[in-house]
Scaffold this motif. Structure first.
Motif, mmCIF file in Angstrom:
data_model
loop_
_atom_site.group_PDB
_atom_site.id
_atom_site.type_symbol
_atom_site.label_atom_id
_atom_site.label_comp_id
_atom_site.label_asym_id
_atom_site.label_seq_id
_atom_site.Cartn_x
_atom_site.Cartn_y
_atom_site.Cartn_z
ATOM 1 N N GLU A 241 0.813 -1.212 0.000
ATOM 2 C CA GLU A 241 0.000 0.000 0.000
ATOM 3 C C GLU A 241 0.847 1.263 0.000
ATOM 4 O O GLU A 241 0.438 2.301 -0.547
ATOM 5 C CB GLU A 241 -0.931 0.017 1.219
ATOM 6 C CG GLU A 241 -1.981 -1.078 1.245
ATOM 7 C CD GLU A 241 -1.505 -2.319 1.994
ATOM 8 O OE1 GLU A 241 -0.265 -2.485 2.139
ATOM 9 O OE2 GLU A 241 -2.359 -3.109 2.423
ATOM 10 N N ALA B 59 -5.325 -1.180 -9.462
ATOM 11 C CA ALA B 59 -6.602 -1.124 -8.758
ATOM 12 C C ALA B 59 -6.977 -2.520 -8.246
ATOM 13 O O ALA B 59 -7.460 -2.665 -7.113
ATOM 14 C CB ALA B 59 -7.690 -0.583 -9.677
ATOM 15 N N TRP B 60 -6.753 -3.528 -9.081
ATOM 16 C CA TRP B 60 -7.023 -4.910 -8.662
ATOM 17 C C TRP B 60 -6.125 -5.291 -7.487
ATOM 18 O O TRP B 60 -6.588 -5.905 -6.511
ATOM 19 C CB TRP B 60 -6.794 -5.860 -9.839
ATOM 20 C CG TRP B 60 -7.102 -7.287 -9.519
ATOM 21 C CD1 TRP B 60 -8.302 -7.924 -9.629
ATOM 22 C CD2 TRP B 60 -6.177 -8.262 -8.999
ATOM 23 N NE1 TRP B 60 -8.184 -9.232 -9.217
ATOM 24 C CE2 TRP B 60 -6.901 -9.467 -8.829
ATOM 25 C CE3 TRP B 60 -4.821 -8.236 -8.675
ATOM 26 C CZ2 TRP B 60 -6.309 -10.627 -8.338
ATOM 27 C CZ3 TRP B 60 -4.225 -9.392 -8.187
ATOM 28 C CH2 TRP B 60 -4.967 -10.578 -8.023
ATOM 29 N N LYS C 199 -4.736 -3.333 -5.214
ATOM 30 C CA LYS C 199 -5.135 -2.622 -4.004
ATOM 31 C C LYS C 199 -6.302 -3.315 -3.323
ATOM 32 O O LYS C 199 -6.372 -3.386 -2.093
ATOM 33 C CB LYS C 199 -5.514 -1.179 -4.348
ATOM 34 C CG LYS C 199 -4.340 -0.299 -4.732
ATOM 35 C CD LYS C 199 -4.824 1.083 -5.171
ATOM 36 C CE LYS C 199 -3.691 1.957 -5.657
ATOM 37 N NZ LYS C 199 -4.164 3.281 -6.149
ATOM 38 N N GLU C 200 -7.221 -3.848 -4.110
ATOM 39 C CA GLU C 200 -8.382 -4.540 -3.558
ATOM 40 C C GLU C 200 -7.997 -5.849 -2.877
ATOM 41 O O GLU C 200 -8.713 -6.324 -1.991
ATOM 42 C CB GLU C 200 -9.401 -4.821 -4.657
ATOM 43 C CG GLU C 200 -10.047 -3.576 -5.244
ATOM 44 C CD GLU C 200 -10.951 -3.905 -6.412
ATOM 45 O OE1 GLU C 200 -11.051 -5.098 -6.766
ATOM 46 O OE2 GLU C 200 -11.554 -2.973 -6.973
ATOM 47 N N ASN C 201 -6.876 -6.428 -3.301
ATOM 48 C CA ASN C 201 -6.521 -7.760 -2.810
ATOM 49 C C ASN C 201 -5.350 -7.797 -1.838
ATOM 50 O O ASN C 201 -5.066 -8.848 -1.250
ATOM 51 C CB ASN C 201 -6.229 -8.671 -4.004
ATOM 52 C CG ASN C 201 -7.486 -9.065 -4.751
ATOM 53 O OD1 ASN C 201 -8.167 -10.019 -4.396
ATOM 54 N ND2 ASN C 201 -7.814 -8.310 -5.791
ATOM 55 N N GLN D 158 -5.259 -6.568 1.061
ATOM 56 C CA GLN D 158 -5.803 -6.858 2.387
ATOM 57 C C GLN D 158 -6.155 -8.340 2.547
ATOM 58 O O GLN D 158 -6.344 -8.815 3.674
ATOM 59 C CB GLN D 158 -7.039 -6.007 2.642
ATOM 60 C CG GLN D 158 -8.183 -6.262 1.680
ATOM 61 C CD GLN D 158 -9.353 -5.315 1.899
ATOM 62 O OE1 GLN D 158 -9.329 -4.481 2.803
ATOM 63 N NE2 GLN D 158 -10.386 -5.447 1.074
ATOM 64 N N ASP D 159 -6.246 -9.066 1.431
ATOM 65 C CA ASP D 159 -6.548 -10.495 1.491
ATOM 66 C C ASP D 159 -5.296 -11.356 1.358
ATOM 67 O O ASP D 159 -5.386 -12.545 1.055
ATOM 68 C CB ASP D 159 -7.541 -10.863 0.385
ATOM 69 C CG ASP D 159 -8.923 -10.284 0.640
ATOM 70 O OD1 ASP D 159 -9.311 -10.173 1.818
ATOM 71 O OD2 ASP D 159 -9.615 -9.927 -0.334
ATOM 72 N N TRP E 60 -8.129 -15.934 -6.958
ATOM 73 C CA TRP E 60 -9.180 -15.780 -7.971
ATOM 74 C C TRP E 60 -9.161 -16.955 -8.939
ATOM 75 O O TRP E 60 -9.124 -16.784 -10.161
ATOM 76 C CB TRP E 60 -8.994 -14.459 -8.705
ATOM 77 C CG TRP E 60 -9.331 -13.241 -7.886
ATOM 78 C CD1 TRP E 60 -8.950 -12.961 -6.606
ATOM 79 C CD2 TRP E 60 -10.138 -12.135 -8.301
ATOM 80 N NE1 TRP E 60 -9.441 -11.757 -6.195
ATOM 81 C CE2 TRP E 60 -10.185 -11.223 -7.221
ATOM 82 C CE3 TRP E 60 -10.800 -11.824 -9.492
ATOM 83 C CZ2 TRP E 60 -10.889 -10.017 -7.298
ATOM 84 C CZ3 TRP E 60 -11.496 -10.628 -9.569
ATOM 85 C CH2 TRP E 60 -11.549 -9.739 -8.477
ATOM 86 N N GLN F 43 -6.766 -9.096 -13.162
ATOM 87 C CA GLN F 43 -5.546 -9.610 -12.550
ATOM 88 C C GLN F 43 -4.370 -9.469 -13.520
ATOM 89 O O GLN F 43 -3.240 -9.250 -13.105
ATOM 90 C CB GLN F 43 -5.733 -11.065 -12.150
ATOM 91 C CG GLN F 43 -4.531 -11.651 -11.423
ATOM 92 C CD GLN F 43 -4.838 -13.007 -10.828
ATOM 93 O OE1 GLN F 43 -5.941 -13.246 -10.339
ATOM 94 N NE2 GLN F 43 -3.873 -13.899 -10.859
ATOM 95 N N GLU G 177 -15.627 -9.897 -11.117
ATOM 96 C CA GLU G 177 -15.326 -8.726 -10.304
ATOM 97 C C GLU G 177 -14.878 -9.047 -8.882
ATOM 98 O O GLU G 177 -14.355 -8.178 -8.190
ATOM 99 C CB GLU G 177 -16.559 -7.821 -10.232
ATOM 100 C CG GLU G 177 -17.058 -7.320 -11.574
ATOM 101 C CD GLU G 177 -16.343 -6.074 -12.058
ATOM 102 O OE1 GLU G 177 -15.332 -5.696 -11.425
ATOM 103 O OE2 GLU G 177 -16.801 -5.484 -13.046
ATOM 104 N N THR G 178 -15.094 -10.281 -8.440
ATOM 105 C CA THR G 178 -14.734 -10.659 -7.075
ATOM 106 C C THR G 178 -14.064 -12.027 -7.068
ATOM 107 O O THR G 178 -14.214 -12.816 -8.019
ATOM 108 C CB THR G 178 -15.975 -10.717 -6.163
ATOM 109 O OG1 THR G 178 -16.817 -11.807 -6.591
ATOM 110 C CG2 THR G 178 -16.755 -9.414 -6.203
#
Length: 252
Positions: A8, A34-35, A37-39, A41-42, A66, A181, A209-210
């Motif tokens: 981050e 962007a992808w 950043k969303e992942n 945290q996972d 994914w 991805q 998308e998820t």
């Protein structure tokens, strides 16, 4: 070689190897970041060499990956790429070893990765993975193989989910499933849509998308999977020339 973990704090300034910079009018880098950043945290890890080239490994806990796989307790490698002048210098070994050590430190039971029996575009080299101790855990039509490297004899054997093993879908015509991805999909998906329209036809596009959508997808390779008349055709991203050839071959 020095390595950098993209996180981050530095994601805006660090390049992402497989797509160094955006060209005018393109959004390859921005869609990939962007992808990411969303992942992050996972558990997503993007580890790259401190060079201006393609020397990196990307991985995350299999439960959050994914891909339609059942691999509880494993770390899954999304992408692993060494190219150009950096091949054959031991960087692949260094990156893979760091991934393995990180997975062990996080209490994982092994590593998984999707490839095939022979080398194919956008998939890792199976000969290298087997050389490093990976073995085939499961297969999915038409050519996908789930390889794994367990850290103990008691580690469970991972497998593909049933939704992604047949190589077929019910939807007819040209159908594409993809995610961001891979940074290049944001450029080439609209390109083939436009080309199809110019030929008087269409490509039905399904963007996953998820992670859950991807895990329930029809193909083991959710990044990009193209179907025609219900049959899987390729996981290789169509460029203009190859898609034109496909269209002509099928009478469009």
């Amino acid at each position: 070689m020095e390595y950098i973990t993209v996180d981050e704090k530095n994601i805006e300034k660090e390049h992402i190897c497989c797509c160094i910079t955006d060209k005018k009018g393109e959004n390859c880098v921005s869609s990939k970041k962007a992808w990411m950043k969303e992942n992050l945290q996972d558990g997503l890890v993007f580890l790259k060499a401190d060079v201006r080239g393609k020397v990196f490994i990307e991985y995350m806990p299999a439960e959050n990956a994914w891909y339609p796989i059942d691999a509880p307790g494993y770390m899954h490698i999304n992408c692993f790429w060494i190219s150009g002048q950096y091949k054959g210098k031991g960087y692949a070994n260094e990156l893979l070893n760091q991934c393995i050590e990180d997975a062990k430190a996080k209490g994982k039971c092994g590593i998984t990765i999707i490839a095939s029996e022979k080398k194919r575009s956008y998939l890792p080299d199976p000969d290298y993975m087997k050389y490093k101790g990976f073995t085939a855990a499961d297969n999915a039509s038409p050519y996908f193989v789930l390889y794994y490297l367990p850290f103990s004899h008691t580690a469970p054997v991972p497998k593909f989910r049933g939704c992604a093993t047949s190589g077929k879908i019910e939807e007819k015509g040209m159908v594409l499933y993809y995610t961001n991805q891979c940074p290049h999909t944001s450029k080439y998906v609209p390109l083939i849509q436009d080309m199809a329209r110019q030929h008087g036809t269409a490509v039905a596009v399904h963007k996953l998308e998820t992670a859950r959508q991807a895990q329930e997808g029809p193909s083991p390779f959710t990044t990009y999977s193209f179907y025609y008349e219900g049959e899987f055709i390729t996981n290789e991203i169509f460029g203009e020339k190859k898609f034109e050839k496909f269209l002509q071959a099928h009478g469009f």
